[in-house]
Design an enzyme around this catalytic site. Sequence first.
Site, PDB file in Angstrom:
ATOM      1  N   ASP A  37      48.205  36.223  38.647  1.00  0.00           N
ATOM      2  CA  ASP A  37      47.982  37.594  39.077  1.00  0.00           C
ATOM      3  C   ASP A  37      46.993  37.634  40.230  1.00  0.00           C
ATOM      4  OD1 ASP A  37      48.024  40.693  38.160  1.00  0.00           O
ATOM      5  OD2 ASP A  37      45.995  40.117  38.769  1.00  0.00           O
ATOM      6  N   TYR A  42      42.217  41.274  46.809  1.00  0.00           N
ATOM      7  CA  TYR A  42      41.426  40.099  46.435  1.00  0.00           C
ATOM      8  C   TYR A  42      41.175  39.160  47.611  1.00  0.00           C
ATOM      9  CZ  TYR A  42      42.714  41.367  41.604  1.00  0.00           C
ATOM     10  OH  TYR A  42      42.918  42.018  40.416  1.00  0.00           O
ATOM     11  N   LYS A  67      49.390  43.197  44.189  1.00  0.00           N
ATOM     12  CA  LYS A  67      49.148  44.635  44.064  1.00  0.00           C
ATOM     13  C   LYS A  67      48.951  45.271  45.424  1.00  0.00           C
ATOM     14  CE  LYS A  67      46.505  43.495  39.933  1.00  0.00           C
ATOM     15  NZ  LYS A  67      46.086  42.162  40.372  1.00  0.00           N
ATOM     16  N   HIS A  97      47.610  49.325  42.879  1.00  0.00           N
ATOM     17  CA  HIS A  97      46.374  48.769  42.315  1.00  0.00           C
ATOM     18  C   HIS A  97      45.510  49.820  41.624  1.00  0.00           C
ATOM     19  CE1 HIS A  97      43.308  45.279  43.001  1.00  0.00           C
ATOM     20  NE2 HIS A  97      43.247  45.767  41.791  1.00  0.00           N
ATOM     21  N   LEU A 176      37.495  39.445  28.930  1.00  0.00           N
ATOM     22  CA  LEU A 176      36.227  38.848  28.508  1.00  0.00           C
ATOM     23  C   LEU A 176      35.038  39.688  28.990  1.00  0.00           C
ATOM     24  CD1 LEU A 176      37.072  35.128  29.425  1.00  0.00           C
ATOM     25  CD2 LEU A 176      37.735  36.441  27.396  1.00  0.00           C
ATOM     26  N   ILE A 214      45.273  38.579  31.018  1.00  0.00           N
ATOM     27  CA  ILE A 214      45.066  37.748  32.210  1.00  0.00           C
ATOM     28  C   ILE A 214      43.579  37.459  32.430  1.00  0.00           C
ATOM     29  CG2 ILE A 214      47.224  38.240  33.416  1.00  0.00           C
ATOM     30  CD1 ILE A 214      45.686  40.416  34.995  1.00  0.00           C
ATOM     31  N   SER A 217      39.229  32.853  35.498  1.00  0.00           N
ATOM     32  CA  SER A 217      38.251  31.768  35.572  1.00  0.00           C
ATOM     33  C   SER A 217      38.601  30.891  36.748  1.00  0.00           C
ATOM     34  CB  SER A 217      38.231  30.932  34.282  1.00  0.00           C
ATOM     35  OG  SER A 217      37.267  29.898  34.403  1.00  0.00           O
ATOM     36  N   ALA A 218      37.581  30.335  37.383  1.00  0.00           N
ATOM     37  CA  ALA A 218      37.790  29.332  38.424  1.00  0.00           C
ATOM     38  C   ALA A 218      37.354  27.957  37.934  1.00  0.00           C
ATOM     39  CB  ALA A 218      37.013  29.709  39.680  1.00  0.00           C
ATOM     40  N   ARG A 222      37.431  25.822  31.578  1.00  0.00           N
ATOM     41  CA  ARG A 222      37.610  27.136  30.953  1.00  0.00           C
ATOM     42  C   ARG A 222      39.059  27.603  31.052  1.00  0.00           C
ATOM     43  NH1 ARG A 222      33.525  25.669  29.412  1.00  0.00           N
ATOM     44  NH2 ARG A 222      31.425  26.532  29.687  1.00  0.00           N
ATOM     45  N   ASN A 226      41.085  28.611  27.772  1.00  0.00           N
ATOM     46  CA  ASN A 226      41.629  29.959  27.608  1.00  0.00           C
ATOM     47  C   ASN A 226      43.113  29.966  27.281  1.00  0.00           C
ATOM     48  OD1 ASN A 226      39.093  30.957  28.211  1.00  0.00           O
ATOM     49  ND2 ASN A 226      39.601  31.565  30.305  1.00  0.00           N
TER      50      ASN A 226
END
Length: 259
Positions: A37, A42, A67, A97, A176, A214, A217-218, A222, A226
């Site tokens: 996504d 972004y 979006k 969006h 989160l 969704i 995390s980068a 993680r 997830n």
Amino acid sequence: MTLQIPSLGLGVWQTRDGAECERAVATALETGYRLIDTAQDYGNEVSVGKAIRASGIPREEIFLTTKFRPLQKDPYAAAEQSLERLGLDYVDLYLVHWPQGGPTWAWPGMEKAAQAGLTKAIGVSNFSATELAELAEVAELQPTLNQVYFSPFAYRRALLDAGTAAGLVTQAYSPLGTGDHLTDPTVGRIAAKVGRTPAQVLIRWGLQKGLSVIPKSANPERIRENFAVDFELDDAAVATLDALDTTGGTAESNENKWW
């Protein structure tokens, strides 16, 4: 055509364009995620597309969302520009969006993008139940999905119910709490009891509510953690998490609207 939307994906909001984003998407795809996504807002569509193309995974096996940024005027032209940045022929889902300027004005351009094959389906993000109803009255192509801020702490029961009644998938972004919920003691106690991480517990709760989820995390570790949510929370744990809601079960999409 029935669109199959994966129940778990990777969000790349606030993931830096370039190596960080490419690595995050590559890790997700290697781990088994098939939903990615992104958004025009972004600023990382180039990296998302590069990672998808480099993955070696057939394009039709990956579900990609972007979006429309409603500060622009033309959703169709913006979709063409997104595809150019992504280096791809289509996206699977194209969302409005946020409902700036009202919930209906962008929809004809969204429908045009779908009819031209730029996207397989169209939907919305940050729409309330009232805004979903207004859109339904004028839409020739009904939205497929509403992506909203959703977690045990923002358990928007009435909005989820409205989406379900309208045949929409509700998708949870920031499940989160942008990390804020990971240190909550109640979540921590449940995580310790089931032998999972707080993030896994929060993601699992969303899946058991019938949401598509969704998490962002980068961090490669993680991202892998997830995805490992093949367990069940019992009824008592779910009820305890439900009770963390601070919204009163609202039908609104966001308490802090920026538009």
